[in-house]
Design an enzyme around this catalytic site. Structure first.
Site, short mmCIF file in Angstrom:
data_model
loop_
_atom_site.label_atom_id
_atom_site.label_comp_id
_atom_site.label_asym_id
_atom_site.label_seq_id
_atom_site.Cartn_x
_atom_site.Cartn_y
_atom_site.Cartn_z
N ASP A 109 26.84 30.27 16.64
CA ASP A 109 25.75 31.22 16.77
C ASP A 109 25.63 31.62 18.24
O ASP A 109 26.24 30.99 19.12
CB ASP A 109 24.46 30.54 16.27
CG ASP A 109 23.23 31.41 16.41
OD1 ASP A 109 23.30 32.59 16.05
OD2 ASP A 109 22.20 30.90 16.89
N ASP A 168 22.20 33.34 19.86
CA ASP A 168 20.83 33.13 20.36
C ASP A 168 20.41 31.67 20.22
O ASP A 168 20.41 31.11 19.11
CB ASP A 168 19.85 34.02 19.58
CG ASP A 168 20.00 35.49 19.94
OD1 ASP A 168 20.25 35.80 21.12
OD2 ASP A 168 19.85 36.34 19.03
#
Length: 304
Positions: free
Chosen positions: A50, A52
């Site tokens: 991922d 963020d």
């Protein structure tokens, strides 16, 4: 740490795993997966992560919250005030749902679809210069976790593919990775990108299905060049900060060993048991890439 090729690794040999904020539910399982990954070498390995609050910190050194990729976009000066007002309303409504420890996965999925579709509708009908995002990216380097640059350079040296998989705004993420010179040849970014028509923003690109927190997995890549390149790599180092991120490697048909690393920051007192059920390693308030970087280094040492 220095190891001898062919010699099994014990968790007790890896100092970074002994830190008090590193939580492991099943030590034997993690030890077995790490040894599988090491024995398989770089040609069997891929990294799925991922962006963020995973590649970026969850807080800065002075304790301030880090902007998300959409939050970074919202700092652009030319955005209409009406967009900012309505976007904030959506965030305040749906973000608590996204991180709530008591709402079910299926229920969250429905809300996330609504959030992303309404956000896409807001992103229509106004002029925007993409160079604004590039300028903001120059101020964003402090937000990357300590060790991200070294980790990406190591994967490039080892020819290990990296998939950056984000439900955020791909334009912001790409600008940051490019500015930090880690958008390397082995890195693939799958996210939500802005679409333009006649110089106006016109929602999200349709290259991939709309990516939200609860549909991020490699099935959306079927038929792409990247999928063809990685789907036979049996070992995965997966990293994310939400419970749903634990599913990002779904769609890799021959995967035999997945090491799931979860970064926990929100509601730690309530979420730790759930994170330990979903991730092999849970890092509480850890703003570094020390553990994945160490594992990659072990793969390199044992497979010279």
């Amino acid at each position: 740490m220095t190891t001898t090729p062919g010699q099994p690794i014990r968790l007790s040999d890896i100092d970074v795993l002994a830190r008090p904020n590193c939580k492991i539910k099943d030590s034997e399982r993690v030890e077995r997966i790490i040894n599988d990954i090491i024995c398989g070498g770089n040609r069997e390995l891929q990294v799925v992560t991922d962006f963020d609050f995973t590649l970026t910190k969850q807080k800065t050194d002075d304790g301030k919250p880090v902007l998300s990729s959409f939050g970074m976009f919202n700092k652009c000066k030319s955005l209409p005030s009406s967009f900012l007002v309505e976007s904030k309303k959506l965030y305040e409504k749906y973000r608590p749902i996204e991180i709530c420890p008591t709402i079910t996965h299926d229920e969250k999925r429905k809300h996330m679809i609504d959030w992303w579709e309404m956000s896409g509708d807001l992103l229509k009908g106004f002029a925007f210069d993409p160079k604004e995002i590039e300028e903001l990216a120059k101020q964003y380097s402090h937000a990357l976790r300590d060790g991200v640059h070294d980790l990406f350079k190591l994967t490039h040296e080892m020819d290990v593919p990296v998939l950056v998989f984000s439900a955020g705004l791909g334009d912001s993420i790409k600008a940051v990775l490019q500015h930090e010179q880690i958008m390397l040849a082995n890195v693939k970014l799958v996210s939500n990108f802005l679409k333009y028509q006649n110089g106006m923003v016109n929602g999200f690109s349709e290259e991939y299905p709309l990516i939200h927190t609860f549909n991020k997995n490699e099935t959306v890549l079927e038929g792409t060049e990247y999928y063809d390149m990685v789907h036979n790599r049996q070992h995965v180092i997966l990293m994310g900060d939400s419970l749903a991120d634990a599913d990002m490697a779904e769609g890799v048909p021959k995967t035999s060993s997945i090491l799931k690393i979860g970064f926990l920051f929100d509601h730690p007192e309530k979420n730790l048991p759930k994170y330990m059920d979903r991730f092999d390693i849970v890092l509480m308030d850890d703003q570094t890439m020390d553990i994945p970087r160490e594992i990659l280094s072990l793969v390199k040492q044992q497979n010279p």
